[in-house]
Design a protein around this motif. Structure first.
Motif, PDB file in Angstrom:
ATOM      1  N   ARG A   1       0.838  -1.209   0.000  1.00 50.57           N
ATOM      2  CA  ARG A   1       0.000   0.000   0.000  1.00 50.57           C
ATOM      3  C   ARG A   1       0.869   1.253   0.000  1.00 50.57           C
ATOM      4  O   ARG A   1       0.615   2.195  -0.772  1.00 50.57           O
ATOM      5  CB  ARG A   1      -0.916   0.004   1.222  1.00 50.57           C
ATOM      6  CG  ARG A   1      -1.938   1.137   1.223  1.00 50.57           C
ATOM      7  CD  ARG A   1      -2.679   1.227   2.544  1.00 50.57           C
ATOM      8  NE  ARG A   1      -1.828   1.748   3.605  1.00 50.57           N
ATOM      9  CZ  ARG A   1      -1.585   3.053   3.800  1.00 50.57           C
ATOM     10  NH1 ARG A   1      -2.119   3.958   3.002  1.00 50.57           N
ATOM     11  NH2 ARG A   1      -0.806   3.442   4.798  1.00 50.57           N
ATOM     12  N   LEU A   2       1.890   1.287   0.844  1.00 52.70           N
ATOM     13  CA  LEU A   2       2.771   2.456   0.912  1.00 52.70           C
ATOM     14  C   LEU A   2       3.507   2.676  -0.408  1.00 52.70           C
ATOM     15  O   LEU A   2       3.673   3.818  -0.856  1.00 52.70           O
ATOM     16  CB  LEU A   2       3.783   2.273   2.046  1.00 52.70           C
ATOM     17  CG  LEU A   2       3.223   2.274   3.473  1.00 52.70           C
ATOM     18  CD1 LEU A   2       4.323   1.945   4.476  1.00 52.70           C
ATOM     19  CD2 LEU A   2       2.586   3.605   3.813  1.00 52.70           C
ATOM     20  N   ILE A   3       3.954   1.595  -1.023  1.00 48.94           N
ATOM     21  CA  ILE A   3       4.665   1.704  -2.304  1.00 48.94           C
ATOM     22  C   ILE A   3       3.756   2.301  -3.369  1.00 48.94           C
ATOM     23  O   ILE A   3       4.153   3.208  -4.114  1.00 48.94           O
ATOM     24  CB  ILE A   3       5.175   0.320  -2.748  1.00 48.94           C
ATOM     25  CG1 ILE A   3       6.298  -0.158  -1.831  1.00 48.94           C
ATOM     26  CG2 ILE A   3       5.666   0.362  -4.200  1.00 48.94           C
ATOM     27  CD1 ILE A   3       6.691  -1.605  -2.045  1.00 48.94           C
TER      28      ILE A   3
ATOM     29  N   LEU B   1       8.854  -6.766  -2.713  1.00 50.05           N
ATOM     30  CA  LEU B   1       7.825  -5.761  -2.962  1.00 50.05           C
ATOM     31  C   LEU B   1       8.435  -4.431  -3.389  1.00 50.05           C
ATOM     32  O   LEU B   1       7.918  -3.765  -4.304  1.00 50.05           O
ATOM     33  CB  LEU B   1       6.967  -5.573  -1.710  1.00 50.05           C
ATOM     34  CG  LEU B   1       6.088  -6.764  -1.319  1.00 50.05           C
ATOM     35  CD1 LEU B   1       5.398  -6.492   0.013  1.00 50.05           C
ATOM     36  CD2 LEU B   1       5.052  -7.063  -2.397  1.00 50.05           C
ATOM     37  N   LEU B   2       9.507  -4.032  -2.746  1.00 52.93           N
ATOM     38  CA  LEU B   2      10.148  -2.766  -3.102  1.00 52.93           C
ATOM     39  C   LEU B   2      10.723  -2.804  -4.520  1.00 52.93           C
ATOM     40  O   LEU B   2      10.664  -1.809  -5.248  1.00 52.93           O
ATOM     41  CB  LEU B   2      11.252  -2.444  -2.097  1.00 52.93           C
ATOM     42  CG  LEU B   2      10.773  -1.958  -0.722  1.00 52.93           C
ATOM     43  CD1 LEU B   2      11.893  -2.045   0.301  1.00 52.93           C
ATOM     44  CD2 LEU B   2      10.236  -0.533  -0.809  1.00 52.93           C
ATOM     45  N   LEU B   3      11.257  -3.947  -4.916  1.00 50.16           N
ATOM     46  CA  LEU B   3      11.881  -4.056  -6.231  1.00 50.16           C
ATOM     47  C   LEU B   3      10.883  -4.311  -7.347  1.00 50.16           C
ATOM     48  O   LEU B   3      10.975  -3.721  -8.432  1.00 50.16           O
ATOM     49  CB  LEU B   3      12.916  -5.178  -6.216  1.00 50.16           C
ATOM     50  CG  LEU B   3      14.195  -4.914  -5.430  1.00 50.16           C
ATOM     51  CD1 LEU B   3      14.948  -6.209  -5.208  1.00 50.16           C
ATOM     52  CD2 LEU B   3      15.074  -3.905  -6.169  1.00 50.16           C
ATOM     53  N   TYR B   4       9.908  -5.202  -7.092  1.00 53.35           N
ATOM     54  CA  TYR B   4       9.044  -5.683  -8.174  1.00 53.35           C
ATOM     55  C   TYR B   4       7.558  -5.365  -7.974  1.00 53.35           C
ATOM     56  O   TYR B   4       6.751  -5.644  -8.864  1.00 53.35           O
ATOM     57  CB  TYR B   4       9.203  -7.204  -8.326  1.00 53.35           C
ATOM     58  CG  TYR B   4      10.638  -7.660  -8.336  1.00 53.35           C
ATOM     59  CD1 TYR B   4      11.558  -7.131  -9.239  1.00 53.35           C
ATOM     60  CD2 TYR B   4      11.091  -8.625  -7.435  1.00 53.35           C
ATOM     61  CE1 TYR B   4      12.873  -7.553  -9.244  1.00 53.35           C
ATOM     62  CE2 TYR B   4      12.403  -9.055  -7.432  1.00 53.35           C
ATOM     63  CZ  TYR B   4      13.296  -8.517  -8.329  1.00 53.35           C
ATOM     64  OH  TYR B   4      14.608  -8.934  -8.331  1.00 53.35           O
ATOM     65  N   ARG B   5       7.220  -4.820  -6.803  1.00 56.30           N
ATOM     66  CA  ARG B   5       5.830  -4.558  -6.434  1.00 56.30           C
ATOM     67  C   ARG B   5       4.973  -5.834  -6.446  1.00 56.30           C
ATOM     68  O   ARG B   5       3.763  -5.782  -6.635  1.00 56.30           O
ATOM     69  CB  ARG B   5       5.203  -3.484  -7.338  1.00 56.30           C
ATOM     70  CG  ARG B   5       5.885  -2.145  -7.218  1.00 56.30           C
ATOM     71  CD  ARG B   5       5.065  -1.021  -7.792  1.00 56.30           C
ATOM     72  NE  ARG B   5       5.747   0.272  -7.603  1.00 56.30           N
ATOM     73  CZ  ARG B   5       5.187   1.447  -7.782  1.00 56.30           C
ATOM     74  NH1 ARG B   5       3.917   1.516  -8.152  1.00 56.30           N
ATOM     75  NH2 ARG B   5       5.874   2.555  -7.601  1.00 56.30           N
ATOM     76  N   LYS B   6       5.597  -6.939  -6.231  1.00 53.72           N
ATOM     77  CA  LYS B   6       4.891  -8.214  -6.128  1.00 53.72           C
ATOM     78  C   LYS B   6       5.779  -9.223  -5.410  1.00 53.72           C
ATOM     79  O   LYS B   6       7.002  -9.064  -5.348  1.00 53.72           O
ATOM     80  CB  LYS B   6       4.486  -8.742  -7.505  1.00 53.72           C
ATOM     81  CG  LYS B   6       5.652  -8.956  -8.462  1.00 53.72           C
ATOM     82  CD  LYS B   6       5.138  -9.399  -9.827  1.00 53.72           C
ATOM     83  CE  LYS B   6       6.297  -9.583 -10.807  1.00 53.72           C
ATOM     84  NZ  LYS B   6       5.820 -10.062 -12.134  1.00 53.72           N
ATOM     85  N   ALA B   7       5.131 -10.230  -4.859  1.00 52.77           N
ATOM     86  CA  ALA B   7       5.839 -11.322  -4.198  1.00 52.77           C
ATOM     87  C   ALA B   7       4.953 -12.568  -4.338  1.00 52.77           C
ATOM     88  O   ALA B   7       4.276 -12.981  -3.410  1.00 52.77           O
ATOM     89  CB  ALA B   7       6.113 -10.999  -2.731  1.00 52.77           C
ATOM     90  N   GLY B   8       4.969 -13.111  -5.529  1.00 55.86           N
ATOM     91  CA  GLY B   8       4.142 -14.275  -5.842  1.00 55.86           C
ATOM     92  C   GLY B   8       4.977 -15.524  -6.009  1.00 55.86           C
ATOM     93  O   GLY B   8       6.171 -15.562  -5.661  1.00 55.86           O
ATOM     94  N   LEU B   9       4.388 -16.538  -6.583  1.00 58.27           N
ATOM     95  CA  LEU B   9       5.084 -17.810  -6.752  1.00 58.27           C
ATOM     96  C   LEU B   9       6.354 -17.663  -7.581  1.00 58.27           C
ATOM     97  O   LEU B   9       7.354 -18.333  -7.319  1.00 58.27           O
ATOM     98  CB  LEU B   9       4.143 -18.820  -7.424  1.00 58.27           C
ATOM     99  CG  LEU B   9       2.988 -19.322  -6.556  1.00 58.27           C
ATOM    100  CD1 LEU B   9       1.965 -20.053  -7.411  1.00 58.27           C
ATOM    101  CD2 LEU B   9       3.502 -20.218  -5.445  1.00 58.27           C
ATOM    102  N   ASN B  10       6.330 -16.781  -8.563  1.00 53.30           N
ATOM    103  CA  ASN B  10       7.505 -16.610  -9.413  1.00 53.30           C
ATOM    104  C   ASN B  10       8.655 -15.885  -8.719  1.00 53.30           C
ATOM    105  O   ASN B  10       9.791 -15.952  -9.196  1.00 53.30           O
ATOM    106  CB  ASN B  10       7.123 -15.841 -10.688  1.00 53.30           C
ATOM    107  CG  ASN B  10       6.315 -16.683 -11.638  1.00 53.30           C
ATOM    108  OD1 ASN B  10       6.726 -17.773 -12.015  1.00 53.30           O
ATOM    109  ND2 ASN B  10       5.141 -16.194 -12.024  1.00 53.30           N
TER     110      ASN B  10
END
Length: 511
Positions: A342-344, A391-400
């Motif tokens: 959210r902050l990002i 999250l900071l680098l890619y704005r995601k943290a999923g399976l990949n």
């Protein structure tokens, strides 16, 4: 200095040192659990409570409970977790643990079987399909999580309820051509027994190293299978007694392939216990409450008020609820991840502009999030530093993102060095039954951005809708390269699960 510490030194430092990891937040003193658990939920020196009839109460409850005993809202909540389980079994089938499990099952040279190993063409006996699918659901640490009622439970969490319960009843329902209603009923009976046993046992059980998904999950599996098979009270009691001697799982194995093994073993254990029961195998009739039974041996005691007259009253799905994970990592990371994302997005934070990040929680959370410099994708699931970096680098943290390759990327390693994780007084004061996470981001332009979260997305306080869970399942299926048409049909059939006449209408889409 942080990198030179051994893991044992690190934990000792977190428990007893004057500063948290990296010297960030002041560490409050901690005292190890001593004494015996009482019905008040507090620790005190007392003798073991002699309360009888607990095991028989569980058996009688599971026998008498029928489909109409479950409210419509609980059925709908359960369908979200069941759908979630199917998606996770698909993605887990292509995990390293899934591939190894499939190799193992193939080596056994089964001449045939009635149950599907989800995500594969394999059909094996129900016991082994339960193991494989239980491992797969928990493989990515992406499965649902039980919230605790008692305020003294570490993190306010207890088990991953679906992984030990759904696989065995799915396997049996497929083999016996049972209906969706049968599956729903057995699922809710199993989850409820698992969750109330986890609620009742002393918190010392988890604190001192047991993994409750494995230890309590096997009771849920056994109860669900006993319901599916139509056992009488005597048979159900024996089934629970056999299952108790299969209860196992140690937290030292977190961050390794053996963590999902716990869930698979628990799922398999319920089938084995029921199979032996059907043959006339005997077991203790008071295995939960006996002086040498499960509660005493595995936890030092239990709270009778947390289980007696509490099964289905209320259903755990209704209160305090079960969370569905939006990220494939340990649940303790999720409030912080939800707030960080959210902050990002609100502040359009760019990774190159990040000077440093401080993440603070209560003092118990670092005891589980132990991998501060993860070496692989499994360790990354228990690394606050990694999830924040992703999250900071890619704005995601999923399976990949939770792969060995991503964990070792130079940009990830560099960002991790800018993140400090420790104990924050405000989070400590919020209580151990919450996962309060305080975030402070310092940018290179001198700006500081702060945030706080007590719960993550997917929790009962911020639930995922059925459609949101369906999107998660589509992502899991895509990760497994599963045909999208089959995935869409699977979602549609789970949505109306109670109308299915034959559970094979589901499994045919998964194997």
């Amino acid at each position: 200095m942080r990198g030179s510490q051994t893991r044992r030194q690190m934990i000792q430092r977190m428990l007893f040192g004057s500063m948290a990891i990296g010297g960030y937040f002041p560490m409050l003193s901690a005292s190890p659990y001593t004494g015996t658990f009482s019905s008040t939920g507090k620790t005190k020196e007392t003798v073991f409570q002699k309360v009888g009839g607990v095991t028989r109460y569980v058996a009688e409850w599971l026998i008498k409970t029928n489909f109409d005993s479950i409210s419509s809202d609980v059925i709908e909540l359960g369908k979200k977790s069941i759908l979630d389980g199917f998606g996770l079994a698909l993605s887990g089938s292509v995990a390293d643990t899934g591939k190894l499990t499939q190799r193992y099952l193939s080596s056994l040279n089964f001449s045939g079987g009635d149950a599907t190993v989800i995500g594969t063409p394999l059909r094996v006996p129900s016991r082994f399909a339960s193991f494989a699918n239980g491992v797969a659901i928990h493989a990515d640490d992406y499965d649902d999580t039980q919230l605790a009622v008692a305020k003294d439970r570490v993190y306010g969490l207890l088990t991953h309820p679906t992984a030990p319960v759904l696989p065995p009843i799915l396997a049996i329902a497929e083999a016996e051509k049972r209906s969706g209603r049968d599956l729903i009923l057995a699922y809710h009976v199993g989850v409820e027994v698992e969750c109330k046993i986890a609620e009742a046992i002393s918190p010392r059980h988890y604190e001192e190293g047991f993994h409750s998904t494995g230890t309590c999950g096997v009771f849920g599996s056994a109860a669900a299978v006993a319901k599916m098979k139509g056992f009488n009270v005597v048979e159900a009691v024996r089934c629970l007694g056999i299952a108790a001697s299969e209860a196992s799982g140690l937290r030292e194995n977190f961050g390794t392939m053996t963590k999902p093994f716990h869930a698979g073993h628990a799922a398999e254990g319920g089938v084995l216990a029921a199979d032996l029961t059907s043959l006339g195998w005997t077991a203790a009739e008071d295995i939960l409450e006996a002086p040498r039974g499960f509660f005493r041996a595995a936890g030092g005691g239990f709270d009778p008020d947390a289980i007696l007259n509490k099964l289905g009253n209320p259903w755990t799905f209704a209160s305090p609820g079960i969370s569905i994970k939006p990220f494939p990592s340990g649940s303790l990371t999720h409030p912080g991840m939800t707030e960080m994302l959210r902050l990002i997005e609100v502040n359009n934070i760019k990774p190159d502009n990040v000077e440093s990040v401080n993440v603070g929680t209560n003092r118990n959370m670092p005891n589980a999030l132990i991998h501060h410099h993860p070496k692989d994708g499994l360790q990354a699931k228990f690394s606050m530093e990694f999830v924040m970096a992703s999250l900071l680098l890619y704005r995601k943290a999923g399976l990949n993102e939770f792969t060995d390759e991503v964990v070792k990327r130079p940009d990830v390693l560099s960002m991790i060095e800018r993140i400090r994780f420790g104990v924050h007084p405000e989070a400590e004061q919020a209580g151990y039954n919450k996962m309060t996470t305080i975030i402070e981001i310092r940018l290179k332009d001198g700006k500081t951005i702060s945030g706080r979260a007590d719960f993550g997305k997917g929790s009962p306080a911020n639930p995922m809708s059925f459609d949101e869970v369906a999107e998660k399942v589509r992502d899991c299926a895509l990760f497994a390269k599963w045909p999208s048409q089959k995935t869409s049909e699977l979602i549609a059939r789970v949505r109306r699960l109670e109308d299915l006449k034959d559970v094979r209408q589901l499994t045919m889409l998964c194997g």
